[in-house]
Design a protein around this motif. Structure first.
Motif, short mmCIF file in Angstrom:
data_model
loop_
_atom_site.label_atom_id
_atom_site.label_comp_id
_atom_site.label_asym_id
_atom_site.label_seq_id
_atom_site.Cartn_x
_atom_site.Cartn_y
_atom_site.Cartn_z
N PHE A 90 0.91 -1.05 0.43
CA PHE A 90 0.08 0.44 -0.19
C PHE A 90 0.87 1.28 -0.27
N PHE A 91 2.15 1.01 1.17
CA PHE A 91 2.90 2.10 0.38
C PHE A 91 3.23 2.27 -0.24
N LEU A 92 3.76 0.82 -1.28
CA LEU A 92 3.97 2.09 -2.79
C LEU A 92 3.51 2.30 -4.27
N ALA A 93 2.19 1.88 -3.40
CA ALA A 93 1.09 1.96 -4.59
C ALA A 93 0.64 3.77 -4.27
N ALA A 94 0.76 4.33 -3.13
CA ALA A 94 0.91 5.43 -2.16
C ALA A 94 2.20 6.32 -3.33
N HIS A 95 3.11 6.01 -3.42
CA HIS A 95 4.48 6.56 -4.00
C HIS A 95 4.45 6.95 -5.10
N SER A 96 3.95 5.89 -5.75
CA SER A 96 3.78 5.59 -7.53
C SER A 96 2.93 6.93 -7.69
N LEU A 97 1.21 6.91 -6.96
CA LEU A 97 0.00 7.78 -7.54
C LEU A 97 0.88 8.90 -6.85
N SER A 98 1.29 9.00 -5.80
CA SER A 98 2.02 10.50 -5.45
C SER A 98 2.69 11.03 -6.43
N ARG A 99 3.97 10.29 -7.02
CA ARG A 99 4.32 10.90 -7.88
C ARG A 99 3.73 11.10 -9.23
N LEU A 100 2.76 9.83 -9.69
CA LEU A 100 2.24 10.54 -11.02
C LEU A 100 1.15 11.60 -10.89
N CYS A 101 0.49 11.83 -9.40
CA CYS A 101 -0.40 12.85 -9.34
C CYS A 101 0.15 14.35 -8.81
N GLY A 102 1.50 14.39 -8.44
CA GLY A 102 1.99 15.92 -7.78
C GLY A 102 1.97 15.80 -6.88
N TYR A 103 1.59 14.75 -6.17
CA TYR A 103 1.79 15.31 -4.46
C TYR A 103 3.16 15.18 -4.13
N LYS A 104 3.56 14.91 -3.06
CA LYS A 104 5.36 14.82 -3.02
C LYS A 104 5.43 13.47 -2.59
N ALA A 105 6.52 13.54 -3.06
CA ALA A 105 6.82 11.68 -3.01
C ALA A 105 7.91 11.46 -1.66
N ASP A 106 7.10 11.96 -1.08
CA ASP A 106 8.63 11.70 0.97
C ASP A 106 8.48 10.80 1.62
N GLY A 107 6.80 10.61 1.73
CA GLY A 107 6.61 9.54 2.25
C GLY A 107 5.40 9.72 3.25
N TYR A 108 5.43 11.46 3.22
CA TYR A 108 3.87 11.26 4.03
C TYR A 108 3.19 12.75 4.02
N SER A 109 3.21 13.17 2.58
CA SER A 109 1.86 13.46 2.18
C SER A 109 0.88 12.54 2.31
N GLN A 110 -0.06 13.03 1.59
CA GLN A 110 -1.60 13.00 2.16
C GLN A 110 -2.13 11.32 1.56
N LEU A 111 -1.19 10.82 0.69
CA LEU A 111 -1.63 10.07 -0.62
C LEU A 111 -1.25 8.78 0.55
#
Length: 437
Positions: free
Chosen positions: A102-123
Motif C-alpha cells: 500500500f505504501f508502494l502504491a501511494a508512492h507511485s500515485l504521489s509521483r504521478l499525481c503531483g503530490y510530494k513523494a516523500d512518504g508523508y504527504s496525503q496519499l
C-alpha cells in the motif's frame, strides 16, 4: 450454483463497505488525513520511507518531516531510541512489511499525481487506512472460514462477524488508528488459527510450512503475539487429535524444518535491520520497559474503570458464555481455551504499563478477537429454545450499540484516553446527549 455467494460472505462485504465509507468521511478529506498515522503507528510505518525513499535506517529525516504540515502538532511522537551510539526505531518492522504494498502504491500515485513523494504527504496516510481495511477484510474471511468448521449457521456467522467489527475495539483500530499494529495482527492470527484447525483436522503436512510462515509474520508484527502457538490444543479439538498432530509433525521432519526455517527467516528480518542500523544483531529497543511477572494486573486489565476490557468492550465478556457449551461437549477444549486466555492475560497484564497508554479498552486483545468470536458463535448456536436465542441476540445487538456509543465518546475525549475513574465513567455512561455538539 455451487459458487453462489453465501449470506455470511455478503455480510463481510457489507461490513467492509460501511467501514470504508466511515473511514473516507473521517480520514480522507481536508486535513483529517493528518491524524491517520499517529503515536506508535509512526514508528511502525517509518521503516517504509526509511528504506524506499531516504535509504536511512537511522531515521535522520525525522526532524525535517516533523516540521512539515503533515501532522497535528499536538500529536508529536518520538519513536526513535538509541543503542551503541546509533539511532534506531524502537518498534518492530512487521507492520511496515504488511503495509508495504500500500505504501508502494501511494508512492507511485504521489509521483504521478503531483503530490510530494516523500512518504508523508496525503496519499500515504490514506493508503495506510486502506491497508487496515484490507487486512480487516482478510481477517473476516478467515474467521468466517473457521466458523464454518464449527458448523455455525449462515445467519449466525453473519451476526458474529458484525459483532466482531462493530461490537469490539476492532472498529476503532481500523478506522481511527489504522497505523497501529492491531488490525494487521488480527488478520494473521485469524489465518493462523484457521490453518491450525485445518492441520489438526486433516494432518496434511503442507499446512506446517504455512503455519511457520504466518507465525513469523505474527512475531515480526508484535513479538508477544507469538503466544498464539499455545492455541494449538484448542485448535485440535481433543487431546487425541492434539497428540496425533504433534506426532505427525515430528514424523515429517522436512515439513517441520521448512516451517521452522520460514519462521526464523521472517523473524530474523528485524535482526538484519538492527545490524544495518547499529552494527549489532541483538538490540533491546524497549529500554527500561519490562514485564513484571511477579506483579500482574489481572483484575485491572479486565475490569478496571481505567481500561478494563470487559467494561469498555463487554462483547468480549458475553462471548465467554460459549464456554458453557465447551464444558458440556469437550472439557479438553474448555480448559484449552480458558488456559490460553489466562496465559495471554497474565502476560499482557504483567507489562510495566498494563493499560498500554492511550487506548480504547484494552487494545492488546484486538488481535485475538477471532478466538472470542468463535466462543460467541458457539454460544449463539447452542441455544435450542427460541426465546433464549432471541434474548441472546438482543444482548449482542445491545452491546454493539453500547460499543459504538463508547467508541464515539472516546473519539471526542468524553471517555478520556487514560484517566478514567469510576465517577467519570458513570457520569458519562451512555450519555448520548453529550455526543451532540
Amino acid at each position: 450454483m455451487k459458487n453462489r455467494i453465501t449470506f455470511s460472505q455478503l455480510s463481510i462485504f457489507i461490513n467492509i463497505f460501511i467501514v470504508t465509507v466511515v473511514s473516507s468521511n473521517l480520514n480522507w478529506g481536508k486535513n483529517r488525513w493528518q491524524d491517520v498515522i499517529v503515536s506508535d503507528g509512526k514508528g511502525y510505518y517509518a521503516y517504509l520511507p526509511a528504506v524506499f525513499i531516504y535509504h536511512d535506517l537511522n531515521f535522520g529525516f525525522f526532524n525535517k518531516i516533523e516540521k512539515e504540515d503533515y501532522y497535528n502538532k499536538n500529536l508529536y511522537y518520538e519513536y526513535r531510541t538509541s543503542a551503541f551510539g546509533k539511532v534506531l526505531d524502537k518498534y518492530f518492522c512487521g507492520t511496515a512489511l504488511v503495509e508495504m504494498p500500500f505504501f508502494l502504491a501511494a508512492h507511485s500515485l504521489s509521483r504521478l499525481c503531483g503530490y510530494k513523494a516523500d512518504g508523508y504527504s496525503q496519499l500515504y496516510h490514506i493508503f495506510i487506512n486502506i491497508a487496515a481495511i484490507f487486512y480487516l477484510f482478510i481477517g473476516l474471511i478467515f474467521l468466517n472460514l473457521t466458523l464454518k468448521h464449527y458448523q455455525i449457521k449462515e445467519w449466525e456467522k453473519s451476526l458474529v462477524l458484525f459483532a466482531a467489527v462493530f461490537g469490539t475495539n476492532l472498529f476503532y483500530y481500523t478506522i481511527r488508528e489504522p497505523g497501529m499494529s492491531h488490525v494487521y495482527s488480527f488478520a494473521f492470527i485469524a489465518m493462523f488459527f484457521h490453518y491450525s484447525v485445518k492441520y489438526f483436522s486433516t494432518l496434511k503436512q503442507h499446512y506446517i510450512p504455512i503455519l511457520g510462515l504466518i507465525l513469523g509474520i505474527i512475531f515480526l508484527i508484535r513479538p508477544v503475539n507469538g503466544l498464539i502457538i499455545f492455541i494449538f490444543p484448542f485448535a485440535s479439538g481433543s487431546f487425541e487429535s492434539f497428540r496425533r498432530g504433534v506426532i505427525t509433525a515430528l514424523r515429517k521432519p522436512l515439513a517441520l524444518v521448512s516451517g521452522l526455517l520460514l519462521f526464523a527467516g521472517i523473524a530474523s528480518a528485524q535482526l538484519v535491520i538492527y545490524k544495518i542500523s547499529t552494527g549489532h544483531f541483538i538490540i533491546d529497543s524497549y529500554v527500561d520497559e519490562r514485564f513484571n511477572f511477579l506483579n500482574p494486573h489481572l483484575a485491572d486489565i479486565l475490569f478496571s474503570y481505567k481500561k478494563g476490557l470487559f467494561l469498555y468492550t463487554p462483547m468480549f465478556l458475553i462471548s465467554m458464555t460459549g464456554g458453557y457449551d465447551l464444558w458440556r461437549t469437550s472439557k479438553f477444549s474448555f480448559f484449552a481455551w480458558f488456559g490460553f486466555f489466562f496465559l495471554i492475560t497474565y502476560v499482557f497484564s504483567s507489562w510495566w504499563c498494563w493499560f498500554y497508554g492511550g487506548s480504547f479498552s484494552s487494545r492488546v486483545y484486538v488481535e485475538f478477537i477471532p478466538l472470542f468470536m468463535i466462543l460467541l458463535a458457539i454460544a449463539l448456536n447452542s441455544f435450542e429454545k427460541r426465546a433464549l436465542k432471541t434474548g441472546f441476540i438482543v444482548i449482542i445487538l445491545a452491546l454493539i450499540v453500547i460499543c459504538q456509543i463508547q467508541t464515539y465518546q472516546y473519539r471526542y475525549f468524553i471517555i478520556h484516553w487514560s484517566n478514567m475513574t469510576m465517577e467519570k465513567y458513570w457520569e458519562v455512561f451512555l450519555r448520548v446527549d453529550k455526543l451532540i455538539k
